[in-house]
Design a protein around this motif. Structure first.
Motif, mmCIF file in Angstrom:
data_model
loop_
_atom_site.group_PDB
_atom_site.id
_atom_site.type_symbol
_atom_site.label_atom_id
_atom_site.label_comp_id
_atom_site.label_asym_id
_atom_site.label_seq_id
_atom_site.Cartn_x
_atom_site.Cartn_y
_atom_site.Cartn_z
ATOM 1 N N SER A 8 0.909 -1.286 -0.220
ATOM 2 C CA SER A 8 -0.135 0.076 -0.006
ATOM 3 C C SER A 8 0.766 1.091 0.041
ATOM 4 C CB SER A 8 -0.786 0.001 1.051
ATOM 5 O OG SER A 8 -0.340 0.147 2.384
ATOM 6 N N SER A 10 0.704 5.590 0.655
ATOM 7 C CA SER A 10 -0.425 6.806 1.049
ATOM 8 C C SER A 10 0.632 7.979 1.144
ATOM 9 C CB SER A 10 -0.892 6.680 2.217
ATOM 10 O OG SER A 10 -1.568 7.710 2.668
ATOM 11 N N THR A 17 -2.664 14.477 -3.350
ATOM 12 C CA THR A 17 -2.353 12.752 -3.379
ATOM 13 C C THR A 17 -3.123 11.953 -2.607
ATOM 14 O OG1 THR A 17 -0.348 13.609 -1.823
ATOM 15 C CG2 THR A 17 0.090 12.941 -4.157
ATOM 16 N N LYS A 20 -8.196 10.327 -5.830
ATOM 17 C CA LYS A 20 -7.892 9.472 -6.852
ATOM 18 C C LYS A 20 -7.341 10.218 -8.062
ATOM 19 C CE LYS A 20 -11.730 6.278 -5.442
ATOM 20 N NZ LYS A 20 -12.922 5.655 -5.665
ATOM 21 N N ASN A 21 -6.989 9.161 -8.920
ATOM 22 C CA ASN A 21 -6.525 9.760 -10.328
ATOM 23 C C ASN A 21 -5.390 10.660 -10.094
ATOM 24 O OD1 ASN A 21 -8.308 8.464 -11.910
ATOM 25 N ND2 ASN A 21 -9.818 10.145 -11.270
ATOM 26 N N LEU A 23 -2.050 10.358 -10.835
ATOM 27 C CA LEU A 23 -0.855 10.413 -11.966
ATOM 28 C C LEU A 23 -1.623 11.592 -12.966
ATOM 29 C CD1 LEU A 23 0.497 7.088 -12.312
ATOM 30 C CD2 LEU A 23 1.423 8.989 -10.947
ATOM 31 N N TYR A 223 1.654 -2.986 -5.157
ATOM 32 C CA TYR A 223 2.086 -1.872 -6.027
ATOM 33 C C TYR A 223 3.322 -2.402 -6.700
ATOM 34 C CZ TYR A 223 -1.235 1.715 -4.387
ATOM 35 O OH TYR A 223 -2.356 2.484 -4.177
ATOM 36 N N THR A 307 4.985 8.023 -6.308
ATOM 37 C CA THR A 307 4.478 8.331 -7.758
ATOM 38 C C THR A 307 5.165 6.777 -8.532
ATOM 39 O OG1 THR A 307 6.636 9.407 -8.049
ATOM 40 C CG2 THR A 307 4.426 10.363 -7.796
ATOM 41 N N CYS A 309 5.263 3.808 -7.194
ATOM 42 C CA CYS A 309 4.285 2.843 -7.143
ATOM 43 C C CYS A 309 3.238 2.827 -8.022
ATOM 44 C CB CYS A 309 3.965 2.789 -5.603
ATOM 45 S SG CYS A 309 5.326 2.114 -4.454
ATOM 46 N N HIS A 310 2.906 3.994 -7.995
ATOM 47 C CA HIS A 310 1.602 4.361 -9.148
ATOM 48 C C HIS A 310 1.862 4.048 -10.378
ATOM 49 C CE1 HIS A 310 -1.833 5.735 -6.535
ATOM 50 N NE2 HIS A 310 -0.933 6.048 -5.572
ATOM 51 N N LYS A 313 1.885 0.164 -10.909
ATOM 52 C CA LYS A 313 0.776 -0.197 -10.870
ATOM 53 C C LYS A 313 -0.379 0.002 -11.973
ATOM 54 C CE LYS A 313 -2.905 -1.463 -7.204
ATOM 55 N NZ LYS A 313 -3.337 -1.519 -5.810
ATOM 56 N N GLU A 314 -0.199 1.281 -12.151
ATOM 57 C CA GLU A 314 -1.320 1.712 -13.295
ATOM 58 C C GLU A 314 -0.604 1.611 -14.634
ATOM 59 O OE1 GLU A 314 -2.589 5.580 -12.331
ATOM 60 O OE2 GLU A 314 -2.844 5.018 -10.100
#
Length: 353
Positions: A8, A10, A17, A20-21, A23, A223, A307, A309-310, A313-314
């Motif tokens: 996770s 945060s 941050t 959601k969304n 990035l 992630y 960032t 990590c995101h 994952k995304e």
């Protein structure tokens, strides 16, 4: 060591941050000397009577850690490890001001008790009633990296399965005044800042708190895999390339295997030369930067970790962070490189899970 997993992530920062969304909604800032974090409504998480006694970094960390644990589905971690460069600066300043104003007499201990660097980890543990391993690292810009390394060791040694790891730093008025006086912060005349090809010294200062749950096992929410970390206190600019090559080699990788490199360009002409040297190793990688979004501070690498990590994952690379125009259809490996004013260099290798 065996890799561990970021289950996770945060972050409270100068960006929004917590929503959601993330990035897609990043907004750069280069025209002010100091950037303030966007704070949540603390009353939703902390009793009002406690809020009044908490410094900003404790409040930010309490909320960020709450979100990290909630996302990972964990009530009590097996360990709490926090990295901070400046600790609870607000309470430190209040205590020192009381010392001066009262001629070192009749001092109340409250601000002193709350000013210690391990207050953040302690407050989180008190809130969770967690009596497990609790540690704070104070290593300027590599505080988060030491915390992650400790978490990796705890998990590899079977001392823990899920570790709450965080980084946090706040601003204080007096410290910001001193940073202006010694030119740590950019002069008004040198704004707006040019982060990538600056000819002036100094940085735009930020703040924030980033928290992660590092686990032994991969989950559906994971992630990234945290593969390796390296920390070097001092380094000459012409040695950074060999340092990175050695780091990749020990992980059976080369520069061609790194899909994304995230560098800590801060707009400080003297120290950004390290990042320029590192860029030359990765002609086929997507090169990103992030301090135009977060500002510079001791634990700014927490924002880059968040960032990264995101991105993994995304599988999206934000255009606002890109230095070159290399696009990747798939992001498998991300290398993070950061330092503060040319000291305390750190490399973090993350992989897709």
């Amino acid at each position: 060591m065996n890799p561990v997993y970021i289950n996770s992530a945060s972050c409270i920062s100068v960006q929004d941050t917590l929503n959601k969304n993330i990035l897609q909604n990043l907004t750069p800032e280069n025209s002010v000397q100091i950037l303030k974090a966007i704070e949540p409504n603390y009353k939703e998480f902390i009793p009002p009577a406690m809020i009044r006694r908490m410094s900003k970094t404790v409040k930010m960390s309490s909320v960020a850690s709450h979100y990290a644990l909630q996302e990972a589905g964990i009530e009590k971690p097996d360990a709490i490890i926090v990295g901070t460069g400046m600790g609870c600066s607000q309470d430190s300043e209040k205590f020192l001001k009381n010392v001066i104003d009262n001629n070192e007499e009749f001092l109340t201990p409250t601000f002193f008790i709350q000013s210690t660097h391990n207050t953040v980890a302690g407050q989180i543990a008190l809130g969770l009633q967690c009596h497990s391993y609790n540690f704070t690292y104070v290593n300027t810009s590599s505080s988060l990296e030491f915390s992650l390394l400790d978490a990796q060791l705890q998990i590899n040694d079977d001392e823990a399965e899920n570790v709450l790891v965080g980084s946090t730093d706040e601003q204080t008025d007096r410290t910001m005044e001193l940073y202006r006086l010694n030119n740590t912060i950019k002069k008004e005349a040198d704004l707006p800042a040019d982060y990538l090809s600056s000819t002036t010294n100094g940085v735009i200062w930020g703040e924030g708190a980033s928290f992660f749950v590092v686990g032994k096992n991969k989950t559906e929410q994971s992630y990234a895999g945290l593969k390796d970390i390296r920390i070097i206190n001092t380094l000459e600019p012409d040695h950074i390339q060999n340092c990175i090559i050695d780091f990749l080699t020990r992980n059976q990788l080369s520069g061609n295997d790194i899909d994304v490199v995230i560098l800590g360009f801060s707009g400080d002409a003297t120290s950004d030369i390290y990042y320029a040297e590192a860029m030359d190793l990765f002609p086929d990688s997507a090169i990103l930067y992030y301090k135009h979004l977060s500002g510079e501070f001791n634990t700014a690498s927490g924002f880059s970790m968040f960032t990264a990590c995101h991105i993994l994952k995304e599988q999206q690379i934000p255009e606002i962070m890109m230095i070159n125009q290399v696009n990747k259809n798939e992001v498998k490996n991300i290398l993070l490189y950061n330092h503060l004013a040319g000291h305390d260099h750190s490399l973090i290798l993350l992989e897709k899970v």
